[in-house]
Design an enzyme around this catalytic site. Structure first.
Site, short mmCIF file in Angstrom:
data_model
loop_
_atom_site.label_atom_id
_atom_site.label_comp_id
_atom_site.label_asym_id
_atom_site.label_seq_id
_atom_site.Cartn_x
_atom_site.Cartn_y
_atom_site.Cartn_z
N ARG A 196 -1.39 -2.80 12.78
CA ARG A 196 -2.49 -3.20 13.70
C ARG A 196 -1.96 -4.42 14.51
NH1 ARG A 196 -3.83 1.10 12.69
NH2 ARG A 196 -6.12 1.85 12.13
N GLU A 238 -6.49 -0.85 23.24
CA GLU A 238 -5.68 0.54 23.54
C GLU A 238 -6.55 1.51 24.11
OE1 GLU A 238 -4.26 1.98 19.96
OE2 GLU A 238 -2.66 0.33 19.39
N THR A 292 3.73 -1.07 12.86
CA THR A 292 3.01 0.41 13.01
C THR A 292 1.73 0.41 12.26
OG1 THR A 292 3.97 1.42 10.95
CG2 THR A 292 5.24 1.67 13.11
N HIS A 295 0.92 4.15 19.94
CA HIS A 295 0.29 4.29 18.92
C HIS A 295 0.15 5.87 18.48
CE1 HIS A 295 -3.53 2.65 16.27
NE2 HIS A 295 -2.57 3.43 15.59
N GLY A 306 0.88 -1.15 -0.21
CA GLY A 306 -0.19 0.05 -0.06
C GLY A 306 0.92 1.26 -0.05
N ARG A 307 0.20 2.41 0.18
CA ARG A 307 0.86 3.54 0.01
C ARG A 307 2.03 3.81 1.29
NH1 ARG A 307 -4.77 6.74 -0.07
NH2 ARG A 307 -5.26 5.06 1.28
N ILE A 308 1.68 3.45 2.37
CA ILE A 308 2.55 3.52 3.45
C ILE A 308 3.74 2.74 3.42
CG2 ILE A 308 2.93 3.40 6.15
CD1 ILE A 308 0.07 4.34 6.43
#
Length: 324
Positions: free
Chosen positions: A236, A265, A234, A285, A153-155
């Site tokens: 899930r 969380e 970073t 997070h 994906g983009r990240i």
């Protein structure tokens, strides 16, 4: 319109430039975190529009049933924390931009910061020098090593760009369709999932959490990693089988981990299994938590509110409500 914003821990939102978009509305901002439905039902009794900060608070059927005035939930990105069917039954529109185009550079930057911090043992070295012990060990250079990115994906692709600037080799693993797309783009794809985990010096997870990706990283996968390798998450926590990472780290494969995400969380329990391990860097997070990122995110979230007010909702997830 009566608007409530939950979980703004540091009272940041009212200081953003985009907050001016809500001028003239009755806005209440809550700075604590509450998941108790009784408390939330009381707080949100008069709320017409609810603004959520990612997945910090779960909005499920028992709470939705007690919010008769709620007409709109406005947020950004994925929504596993929201019962969309319950929203639809109550006529509540969910607007959630999926932000096509640019990735979350804040998350990509944090990922790279964690890789550097773990490989060079920066937190441990800081603790050592503050304790009067000077150096505590020898870190590792990134240049020439292999970064494996799980997801296309983009990240993940942004992190790959950083890796190439540091002279690393980059290899991807992902779904079959994403692997084919990666090959078409000229990226290197591992021969198999087993080859991916066993061959990489650093593995970084960049997948969205769906039913199909929940637990996609297994204990067997982690056991294939090198004894001196690093696992970074970073994305899930539930991408990894519950409890598998702590067990694998204690067994020595992988040798290190850097995590920004957790099963539940916020984490208040100081005895969390990962916190007790010296070979783990843990952050709370903060991947998307920067002023710059929030200006982008909340500008879109507030635009969704204004569009709803104007009678033309945008980024609607439960589109069946628009057909009524």
């Amino acid at each position: 319109m009566k608007i409530s914003i939950l979980d703004d821990y540091f009272d940041t939102i009212r200081k953003l430039n985009c907050f001016k978009k809500l001028s003239g509305h009755n806005v209440t901002i809550w700075n604590d975190h509450v998941q108790d439905d009784d408390i939330l039902a009381e707080r949100l009794a008069e709320t017409e529009t609810l603004v959520l900060i990612r997945e910090r608070t779960k909005i499920q059927t028992p709470l939705i049933d007690r919010l008769p005035k709620l007409k709109l939930i406005s947020q950004r990105s994925v929504f596993p924390h929201i019962d969309v069917d319950a929203c639809t039954r109550h006529g509540i529109i969910l607007s959630s931009s999926q932000h096509p185009g640019a990735p979350s550079y804040a998350t990509a930057e944090l990922t790279w910061g964690l890789i550097l911090a773990a490989m060079r043992q920066i937190p441990q070295q800081m603790a050592s020098v503050k304790a009067g012990n000077w150096q505590m060990g020898v870190g590792k250079t990134l240049r020439g090593r292999t970064l494996g990115i799980f997801g296309y994906g983009r990240i993940g692709r942004a992190v790959a760009d950083y890796a190439q600037a540091f002279g690393m080799n980059v290899v991807f693993w992902a779904s079959e369709a994403s692997r084919e797309r990666a090959r078409s783009d000229g990226a290197t794809v591992a021969e198999s999932k087993e080859a991916f985990f066993s061959g990489c010096d650093v593995v970084s997870l960049h997948l969205r959490l769906y039913d199909s990706t929940r637990g996609i990283v297994t204990a067997d996968d982690l056991a294939l990693m090198k004894p001196d390798s690093l696992l970074v998450n970073t994305s899930r926590a539930s991408l990894i089988v519950k409890g598998a990472l702590a067990t694998a780290l204690r067994a020595g494969r992988p040798g290190m981990a850097a995590v920004d995400v957790y099963e539940e969380e916020p984490v208040r329990n100081t005895e969390h299994p990962l916190f007790a391990l010296d070979n783990v860097i843990c952050t709370p997070h903060i991947g998307y938590v920067t002023e710059d990122e929030w200006e982008i995110q909340f500008s879109e979230i507030f635009d969704q509110i204004l569009a709803y007010q104007a009678g033309a909702p945008i980024n609607v997830i439960n589109t069946e409500l628009l057909e009524k």
